[in-house]
Write an enzyme that holds these catalytic residues in place. Structure first.
Site, mmCIF file in Angstrom:
data_model
loop_
_atom_site.group_PDB
_atom_site.id
_atom_site.type_symbol
_atom_site.label_atom_id
_atom_site.label_comp_id
_atom_site.label_asym_id
_atom_site.label_seq_id
_atom_site.Cartn_x
_atom_site.Cartn_y
_atom_site.Cartn_z
ATOM 1 N N ASN A 100 0.880 -1.163 0.000
ATOM 2 C CA ASN A 100 0.000 0.000 0.000
ATOM 3 C C ASN A 100 0.921 1.216 0.000
ATOM 4 O O ASN A 100 1.521 1.558 1.016
ATOM 5 C CB ASN A 100 -0.877 -0.031 1.261
ATOM 6 C CG ASN A 100 -1.904 1.087 1.266
ATOM 7 O OD1 ASN A 100 -1.861 1.990 0.427
ATOM 8 N ND2 ASN A 100 -2.815 1.035 2.212
ATOM 9 N N ARG A 110 -2.584 -1.941 -3.618
ATOM 10 C CA ARG A 110 -3.804 -1.142 -3.454
ATOM 11 C C ARG A 110 -3.699 0.070 -4.378
ATOM 12 O O ARG A 110 -2.715 0.806 -4.361
ATOM 13 C CB ARG A 110 -3.915 -0.673 -2.011
ATOM 14 C CG ARG A 110 -5.073 0.269 -1.820
ATOM 15 C CD ARG A 110 -5.256 0.591 -0.359
ATOM 16 N NE ARG A 110 -6.435 1.394 -0.198
ATOM 17 C CZ ARG A 110 -6.465 2.521 0.501
ATOM 18 N NH1 ARG A 110 -5.379 2.965 1.087
ATOM 19 N NH2 ARG A 110 -7.577 3.196 0.610
ATOM 20 N N HIS A 166 -12.888 3.470 -0.094
ATOM 21 C CA HIS A 166 -12.835 2.460 0.970
ATOM 22 C C HIS A 166 -13.486 1.147 0.543
ATOM 23 O O HIS A 166 -13.931 0.355 1.377
ATOM 24 C CB HIS A 166 -13.557 2.923 2.263
ATOM 25 C CG HIS A 166 -12.985 4.136 2.915
ATOM 26 N ND1 HIS A 166 -13.771 5.142 3.420
ATOM 27 C CD2 HIS A 166 -11.705 4.500 3.148
ATOM 28 C CE1 HIS A 166 -12.998 6.089 3.938
ATOM 29 N NE2 HIS A 166 -11.747 5.730 3.781
ATOM 30 N N ARG A 184 -11.904 16.264 7.290
ATOM 31 C CA ARG A 184 -12.727 16.617 6.121
ATOM 32 C C ARG A 184 -14.156 16.929 6.544
ATOM 33 O O ARG A 184 -14.693 16.292 7.452
ATOM 34 C CB ARG A 184 -12.744 15.466 5.114
ATOM 35 C CG ARG A 184 -11.433 15.330 4.371
ATOM 36 C CD ARG A 184 -11.432 14.120 3.454
ATOM 37 N NE ARG A 184 -10.356 13.208 3.809
ATOM 38 C CZ ARG A 184 -10.300 11.933 3.447
ATOM 39 N NH1 ARG A 184 -11.262 11.400 2.721
ATOM 40 N NH2 ARG A 184 -9.296 11.186 3.807
ATOM 41 N N GLU A 188 -7.927 -4.713 5.170
ATOM 42 C CA GLU A 188 -7.801 -4.404 3.738
ATOM 43 C C GLU A 188 -6.671 -5.198 3.091
ATOM 44 O O GLU A 188 -6.787 -5.617 1.943
ATOM 45 C CB GLU A 188 -7.581 -2.894 3.565
ATOM 46 C CG GLU A 188 -8.859 -2.113 3.831
ATOM 47 C CD GLU A 188 -8.637 -0.638 4.127
ATOM 48 O OE1 GLU A 188 -8.022 -0.331 5.166
ATOM 49 O OE2 GLU A 188 -9.080 0.191 3.331
#
Ligand code: AMP
Length: 391
Positions: free
Chosen positions: A7, A86, A174, A232, A375
Site C-alpha cells: 500500500n 492497493r 474504501h 474533512r 484491507e
C-alpha cells in the site's frame, strides 16, 4: 504461495506478506517519511532510522528484511509469486482486480486528475515493485471497484449530462474495506442481505450493500463528501464554496485545503483524534459533546437514506479505528433508532470481542456488528483468486 501486499502512499510504503490460501500473515511493516530528512522502517523487531530518498530505497529495505535469513521469511525473491497493490482510483474502467500491464499503468495515469494524492503514489509503488521483483505477477486492486455496482440512479449527479459523459459521477472509496466486512457479515449469517457498513477511520464512509454488492455509498466523486471525518467536512452546502470564493476572496486552493485538512472533527473540536475528544466529552466539555453528536448525526442521516432506498435493513457494521474502538460513537449512532428496529446492547457494546462482535439487544430487529477491517488480507485474497482463475 507467498503474496506480498503493498500500500504505497506519497511518503509511506506499507507491506504485509501472506501465505495463501492459509491467509497466514508471515510479516508486516511499514516505511515512513520517504523523501524527508529522516525516514524510518519498522517490521517485527526491526527499526531502521535513516534518510530514505525514494520508494525504490524503501522497497530495497523491505526486500532486505524479507531476505534476511534470521527472519526466515523468503530464501530468494522468486518465492514471492504475486504482489498485490492497493490502487485508490480505478475510474469506470476497473471493476475487478487486474494484472498490471503497460495499458493498465497508462489508465492509472489517466486517472491521476481524479485522485491526485493517491494514484501517482500507487503507480510509483507498482513501478518500484516491478523493478525489484521482475518475476512476480503484479496485481492491482482498486478501492473504487466494489462501488462500480452502484446503480445509475444512485451514482449520477443531477447536473448537465455532458459532465456525466466526462466521468463526473459518484465513485465511492474504501471499497476494499466495505467489501471485506460485508462479506464477513454474510459469512456470519446468510440472511444479511441488506447491510450498511460504516468504515469510520480518519477518513470515513458508509455503504449500502445489497446481496453482497455495493448499492450506494456516502463518498462521491471525491473522498470529501458524506460523513464528518477527522479533517474533512463531509456534506456541506455547495453555496458556501461560492460565497467564500466570490464574497470573501478565498482562493480555491485555500478553500480546498480548509475542507480537506481543517474541517471535520478538527474544526468542531480542535483535534482529529477521537480518543481525545471522547475524554473531553466525558468531562462535560460542551464543544466535544456537540462534535460527537454531529459526527453521529451525519452517520444517522446515511442510515436513514440507505435504509429507505433498500426498503429495509438486516445488519449494521462498524469498522476501522473509530468503528472498532469507540463505544461512544457506536452508542450515539444507534440511540433513538428503535423505530427502525436498531437497538444496541449497552453491555455488549462495551466489549464486543466477548460477544463475537455482535452487539445488538435481544429485541433489536437489526443485527449490529463490530468487525475489524483487514484491507491487506482482502487484497491478498482478491489477488490470489485472480491468479487461480485466470493465470
Ligand atoms: P484509522 O484511519 O482506521 O486508523 O482510524 C483512525 C481513527 O481511529 C482516529 O480518529 C483515532 O482517534 C480513532 N481511534 C483509534 N483507537 C481508538 C479508540 N480506542 N477509541 C476511539 N477512537 C479510536
Amino acid at each position: 504461495m507467498k503474496i506480498l501486499v503493498l500500500n504505497s502512499g506519497s511518503s509511506s510504503l506499507k507491506f504485509q506478506l501472506f501465505d495463501m490460501p492459509s491467509e497466514k500473515v508471515l510479516t508486516k511493516g511499514l516505511v515512513e517519511r520517504i523523501g524527508e530528512k529522516q525516514g524510518n522502517f519498522k517490521a517485527g523487531n526491526a527499526i531502521i532510522e535513516k534518510p530514505i530518498a525514494n520508494h525504490h530505497e524503501a522497497m530495497q529495505l523491505i526486500t532486505n528484511y524479507l531476505l534476511d535469513r534470521k527472519n526466515q521469511l523468503i530464501q530468494s525473491k522468486d518465492e514471492i509469486k504475486i504482489i498485490g497493490h492497493r490502487v485508490v482510483h480505478g475510474g469506470n474502467r476497473f471493476v475487478q482486480p487486474v494484472v498490471i500491464s503497460e495499458e493498465v499503468k497508462d489508465k492509472i495515469k489517466e486517472l491521476f486528475p481524479l485522485a491526485p494524492l493517491h494514484n501517482p503514489a500507487n503507480l510509483t509503488g507498482i513501478e518500484t515493485a516491478e523493478k525489484i521483483f521482475p518475476n512476480a505477477i503484479q496485481i492491482g486492486i482498486f478501492d473504487t471497484a466494489f462501488h462500480q455496482s452502484i446503480p445509475i440512479e444512485n451514482h449520477k449527479y443531477a447536473i448537465p449530462e455532458k459532465f456525466y459523459k466526462q466521468g463526473i459521477r459518484k465513485y465511492g472509496f474504501h471499497g476494499i474495506s466495505h467489501k471485506y466486512v460485508s462479506e464477513q457479515a454474510l459469512k456470519k449469517d446468510k440472511n444479511n442481505k441488506k447491510i450498511i457498513t460504516l468504515h469510520l477511520g480518519n477518513g470515513a464512509s458508509a455503504t449500502a450493500v445489497v446481496n453482497g454488492k455495493s448499492f450506494d455509498t456516502s463518498m462521491g466523486f471525491g473522498p470529501m463528501n458524506g460523513l464528518i471525518m477527522g479533517t474533512r467536512s463531509g456534506d456541506i452546502d455547495q453555496s458556501i464554496i461560492f460565497y467564500l470564493a466570490e464574497q470573501k476572496n478565498y482562493p480555491l486552493s485555500e478553500i480546498k485545503n480548509i475542507l480537506n485538512k481543517k474541517s471535520g472533527m478538527t474544526a468542531l473540536a480542535g483535534n482529529n483524534d477521537l480518543r481525545d475528544i471522547e475524554q473531553r466529552a466525558k468531562h462535560d466539555d460542551i464543544q466535544a459533546q456537540t462534535a460527537l453528536k454531529m459526527y453521529a448525526n451525519a452517520i444517522k442521516k446515511y442510515i436513514g437514506d440507505f435504509t429507505a432506498k433498500m426498503n429495509g435493513l438486516d445488519a449494521l457494521i462498524f469498522t476501522a479505528g473509530i468503528g472498532e474502538n469507540s463505544t461512544i460513537i457506536r452508542k450515539l449512532t444507534t440511540v433513538n433508532m428503535d423505530f427502525l428496529g436498531i437497538v444496541i446492547d449497552e453491555e455488549k457494546n462495551q466489549n464486543p470481542n466477548e460477544f463475537d462482535g455482535e452487539i445488538q439487544a435481544s429485541d433489536s430487529k437489526i443485527k449490529i456488528y463490530v468487525i475489524p477491517t483487514n484491507e491487506e488480507l482482502e487484497i491478498a485474497k482478491q489477488a490470489f483468486e485472480l491468479y487461480q482463475n485466470n493465470i
